[in-house]
Write a protein that holds these residues in place. Structure first.
Motif, short mmCIF file in Angstrom:
data_model
loop_
_atom_site.label_atom_id
_atom_site.label_comp_id
_atom_site.label_asym_id
_atom_site.label_seq_id
_atom_site.Cartn_x
_atom_site.Cartn_y
_atom_site.Cartn_z
N LYS A 97 0.83 -1.21 0.00
CA LYS A 97 0.00 0.00 0.00
C LYS A 97 0.85 1.25 0.00
O LYS A 97 0.54 2.23 -0.68
CB LYS A 97 -0.95 -0.01 1.21
CG LYS A 97 -2.14 -0.91 1.01
CD LYS A 97 -3.22 -0.67 2.04
CE LYS A 97 -4.46 -1.49 1.70
NZ LYS A 97 -5.54 -1.32 2.70
N ARG A 98 1.94 1.24 0.75
CA ARG A 98 2.84 2.40 0.76
C ARG A 98 3.55 2.55 -0.58
O ARG A 98 3.88 3.66 -1.00
CB ARG A 98 3.85 2.26 1.91
CG ARG A 98 3.25 2.52 3.30
CD ARG A 98 4.21 2.14 4.39
NE ARG A 98 5.46 2.88 4.33
CZ ARG A 98 6.58 2.50 4.93
NH1 ARG A 98 6.60 1.38 5.64
NH2 ARG A 98 7.67 3.23 4.84
N TRP B 75 1.01 4.26 -2.67
CA TRP B 75 0.85 5.63 -2.18
C TRP B 75 2.04 6.51 -2.59
O TRP B 75 1.88 7.72 -2.83
CB TRP B 75 0.70 5.62 -0.66
CG TRP B 75 0.48 6.97 -0.06
CD1 TRP B 75 1.36 7.70 0.69
CD2 TRP B 75 -0.70 7.77 -0.15
NE1 TRP B 75 0.81 8.89 1.08
CE2 TRP B 75 -0.46 8.97 0.57
CE3 TRP B 75 -1.93 7.60 -0.78
CZ2 TRP B 75 -1.40 9.97 0.68
CZ3 TRP B 75 -2.86 8.60 -0.67
CH2 TRP B 75 -2.61 9.77 0.05
N TYR B 76 3.21 5.92 -2.69
CA TYR B 76 4.42 6.66 -3.10
C TYR B 76 4.20 7.35 -4.44
O TYR B 76 4.67 8.47 -4.67
CB TYR B 76 5.59 5.68 -3.17
CG TYR B 76 6.91 6.29 -3.58
CD1 TYR B 76 7.75 6.88 -2.64
CD2 TYR B 76 7.32 6.28 -4.92
CE1 TYR B 76 8.97 7.43 -3.01
CE2 TYR B 76 8.53 6.84 -5.30
CZ TYR B 76 9.36 7.41 -4.34
OH TYR B 76 10.55 7.97 -4.71
N LYS C 148 0.12 9.67 -4.13
CA LYS C 148 -0.24 10.52 -2.99
C LYS C 148 -0.84 11.87 -3.40
O LYS C 148 -1.60 12.47 -2.63
CB LYS C 148 0.97 10.74 -2.07
CG LYS C 148 2.18 11.32 -2.76
CD LYS C 148 3.40 11.22 -1.85
CE LYS C 148 4.67 11.59 -2.60
NZ LYS C 148 5.86 11.18 -1.86
N PHE D 195 -7.76 10.49 -4.22
CA PHE D 195 -7.54 10.15 -2.82
C PHE D 195 -7.63 11.36 -1.88
O PHE D 195 -7.14 11.32 -0.75
CB PHE D 195 -6.19 9.43 -2.67
CG PHE D 195 -6.13 8.18 -3.50
CD1 PHE D 195 -6.82 7.04 -3.11
CD2 PHE D 195 -5.44 8.16 -4.70
CE1 PHE D 195 -6.81 5.90 -3.88
CE2 PHE D 195 -5.41 7.02 -5.48
CZ PHE D 195 -6.10 5.88 -5.07
N GLN E 72 -11.71 8.47 3.47
CA GLN E 72 -11.93 7.03 3.43
C GLN E 72 -12.44 6.58 4.79
O GLN E 72 -11.96 7.02 5.84
CB GLN E 72 -10.63 6.29 3.09
CG GLN E 72 -10.80 4.79 2.94
CD GLN E 72 -9.50 4.12 2.53
OE1 GLN E 72 -8.42 4.61 2.83
NE2 GLN E 72 -9.59 3.00 1.83
N ILE F 267 -6.38 1.93 -3.46
CA ILE F 267 -5.17 2.56 -3.98
C ILE F 267 -4.32 1.60 -4.82
O ILE F 267 -3.75 1.99 -5.84
CB ILE F 267 -4.35 3.18 -2.83
CG1 ILE F 267 -3.28 4.13 -3.40
CG2 ILE F 267 -3.73 2.12 -1.94
CD1 ILE F 267 -2.69 5.06 -2.38
#
Length: 682
Positions: A64-65, A68-69, A72, A77, A81, A166
């Protein structure tokens, strides 16, 4: 795709980090993906192996990160949420609507069950991770009804809450060419023995786009190449790799020479005795100085033995950070380890979720709601007062005292009020509303009590009191008035925190409550029917964020978080049959047969087959426990576990029966015979 592999004695992380270093020196971007539940430990270990320049450039991320990188700043987003609690609220609303429309048959009686709401939230999350659509849920009345619930839930998200996942957006944008990774990027995966359908799809798309991917996994060369893998300790990682197209690029990682030779033998012998052609008595580890199997009377004596052995190790120069304690069920040991380790002055970090259920803010909310529910019981009145969030201070304003002195005075006043309630038998609203009659040695004392106690009385039943007004209506609006009423007192409680951790927890609990209220208002608007119920259940299920240990501490964690060769000394305790191997199978909405059916219907998705896939995973996890120590391994089984007689794990019995390792019986210490490792201080 490449795979770097080795058995449990291999220094896999170092080999993968070397690949990352080479790529970084060639100006390539490296993304090092690890499971979210072990990201802190692995990130720390990875960064220690890197040079300073590489530490700056390397990204250690969960899936997930990783997404997100790159996303973002994506406008998708910016929409809020829902939290897990918010999802449960929305499912409650959906179920109520469907019941009123007479659309529910199978689940009609489950509408008001909090446990069912939790199962729906978990299954909804699993559907997202597994790429299962509501349309895949068909073929029976139960599945059709579940599909209705999920479709209505997804419709309710639209326009108000973020519905896009995501990782799913990341997959779509990469596959459509809208987003690209840096040129010649390298993706390394370590610590995985299972991926969700969504994670697997992402890796496959990245591979098709030409990015280099390296898997790092523990699997022996024999297991990698053998034909029959069922029952092998490496069955889980072998099945994991079989889902990817890895034909030629397989790199074997050598043994870590820092691991004790006897522990290396244990890892190899354990694989041997789990093969179908194993012949008993060919492999033995008798009189082994680096592997001890303990038998203890109960959990308390077990933890005492561990604590004394840790003190002995520390007295002989071992750092706390080189010691690890593994438990099958952390919750069972929390109340035992804490007082014993504190008494022995052992510095430790307990790596478990801490629920907010015991926080004073949760106590306040629950007792406030119980006042209305149970008509002002004595215990609910006192429970509310004991939170110290009600402004019961009636000292004269010209008296300048510290916050600590004020707290002391308030506590004394609350104690006196409790004695008064008990003396008068006040246990209901009608009794609390009656005029107080006092008995005291002097008129001055009676007057003082009347002023103090009647002001407390007015907080509970006064017409202008926010507490009384909320109890009369239990509405969202009235609860906000209650929070405004107690906020100054809560700020004082935060200020009086004895540590930074305590202060952080107070602030986090308050923020959780604010978030919960925002979600309730967004979902239900002015409908207060479920406010009290969702408020209490939401707060009880909330957890505090973990603060990773970063100093010299003994690590106490679950078996599931164990990895090979992570500590010099490892104590694995509570190794009873129920815990080891641990099959953590939680109740789910669908049976195994229904999951198989859904997988057959779905084109791209795949639900986890719990009974099938968790068996091999449990064996792999148990095997990693045996391989977790570099210098010495202690395995312990209490005869009495949670006040019940329990048998040692079958795995321990096999080590004794098939490898000849002898039990060490840890008896209660006798004063006339004490060994050095039975002493708690030096």
């Amino acid at each position: 795709m490449k795979v770097m592999y080795g058995d449990f004695t291999a220094n896999l992380t170092q080999a993968l980090v070397q690949q990352a270093e080479i790529a970084l020196k060639n100006k390539r971007k490296v993304f090092y993906l690890v499971p979210s539940f072990m990201s802190v430990d692995l990130e720390s270990e990875i960064l220690e192996l890197l040079t300073i320049h590489s530490q700056i450039d390397l990204q250690v991320l969960s899936f997930k990160r990783f997404a997100w990188y790159f996303l973002k700043n994506n406008a998708l987003f910016k929409t809020p949420q829902l939290t897990e609690v918010g999802k449960a609220m929305l499912f409650r609303k959906v179920l109520t609507e469907l019941k009123e429309e007479d659309e529910l048959v199978i689940f009609k009686g489950e509408v008001h069950q909090i446990g069912f709401l939790e199962q729906l939230v978990n299954f909804s999350n699993e559907m997202s991770e597994s790429l299962i659509k509501p349309s895949d849920l068909s073929g029976s009345i139960k599945l059709d009804e579940l599909a209705k619930i999920m479709m209505r839930y997804q419709e309710s998200l639209k326009g108000q809450f973020r519905e896009e996942d995501i990782i799913e957006v990341f997959i779509n944008q990469i596959s459509q060419g809208e987003l690209t990774l840096p040129n010649q990027a390298l993706i390394i995966l370590e610590g995985f023995s299972v991926l969700t359908a969504k994670e697997r799809q992402l890796i496959e798309i990245l591979e098709k786009k030409g990015y280099e991917i390296i898997f790092g996994t523990f699997i022996s060369e024999k297991a990698m190449n053998c034909q029959t893998i069922i029952g092998n300790v490496y069955e889980a990682p072998r099945n994991f790799l079989a889902k990817f197209n890895i034909q030629q690029d397989k790199i074997l990682v050598n043994e870590d020479t820092k691991i004790d030779k006897e522990l290396t033998k244990l890892s190899k012998y354990w694989e041997e005795i789990n093969e179908w052609h194993f012949q008993p008595s060919l492999l033995t580890l008798p009189d082994n100085a680096t592997i001890e199997i303990w038998k203890t009377l109960n959990m308390v004596e077990e933890v005492k033995a561990v604590a004394k052995k840790i003190r002995f190790l520390v007295a002989n120069g071992v750092d706390y950070q080189n010691i690890q304690v593994l438990c099958g069920n952390l919750a069972d040991y929390n109340g035992i380890i804490q007082p014993i380790f504190d008494k022995q002055e052992i510095y430790y970090y307990f790596d478990d979720e801490v629920k907010q259920v015991n926080h004073l803010l949760v106590e306040f909310v629950e007792s406030l709601i119980n006042l209305e529910k149970y008509n002002y019981r004595y215990e609910d009145i006192m429970r509310l007062l004991r939170t110290e969030l009600l402004p019961v201070n009636f000292l004269e304003s010209d008296l300048l005292i510290s916050d600590e002195e004020e707290r002391f005075c308030n506590r004394r006043l609350i104690d006196n009020f409790e004695l008064f309630l008990l003396e008068k038998g006040i246990n209901s609203r009608s009794a609390l509303e009656e005029k107080f009659i006092f008995e005291a040695s002097s008129q001055e004392e009676i007057k003082k009590k009347r002023v103090e106690f009647e002001k407390i009385q007015q907080i509970f039943i006064g017409k202008q009191s926010p507490i009384a007004q909320f109890i009369d209506s239990s509405s969202f609006t009235k609860f906000r008035d209650v929070l405004e009423f107690i906020q100054p007192q809560f700020s004082k409680v935060v200020k009086l925190s004895t540590s930074q951790d305590e202060m952080n927890q107070h602030r986090e609990a308050w923020n959780t409550l604010m978030s919960l209220l925002q979600e309730y208002h967004a979902i239900y608007q002015d409908d207060d029917r479920y406010f009290s119920e969702m408020l209490v259940s939401g707060l009880k299920n909330a957890v505090f964020r973990k603060i990773p240990a970063s100093i010299n501490l003994v690590q106490i964690k679950s078996y599931e978080l164990s990895r090979p060769n992570t500590s010099d000394y490892v104590f694995a305790i509570g190794l009873i049959e129920n815990n080891f191997p641990k099959k953590d199978i939680k109740p789910t909405i669908l049976s195994e047969e229904e999951r198989i059916h859904v997988n057959e219907v779905s084109k791209n998705g795949k639900l986890l087959l719990i009974k099938t896939e968790t068996t091999s995973q449990a064996m792999f996890t148990a095997s990693q426990v045996f391989a977790s120590a570099r210098k010495k391994l202690f395995l312990s089984s209490p005869r009495i576990y949670l006040d019940e007689a329990k048998e040692p794990s079958r795995f321990l019995k096999r080590l004794v029966e098939e490898l000849g390792i002898k039990y060490t019986v840890k008896e209660i210490v006798q004063i006339n015979h004490i060994d050095l490792d039975q002493i708690g201080s030096y």
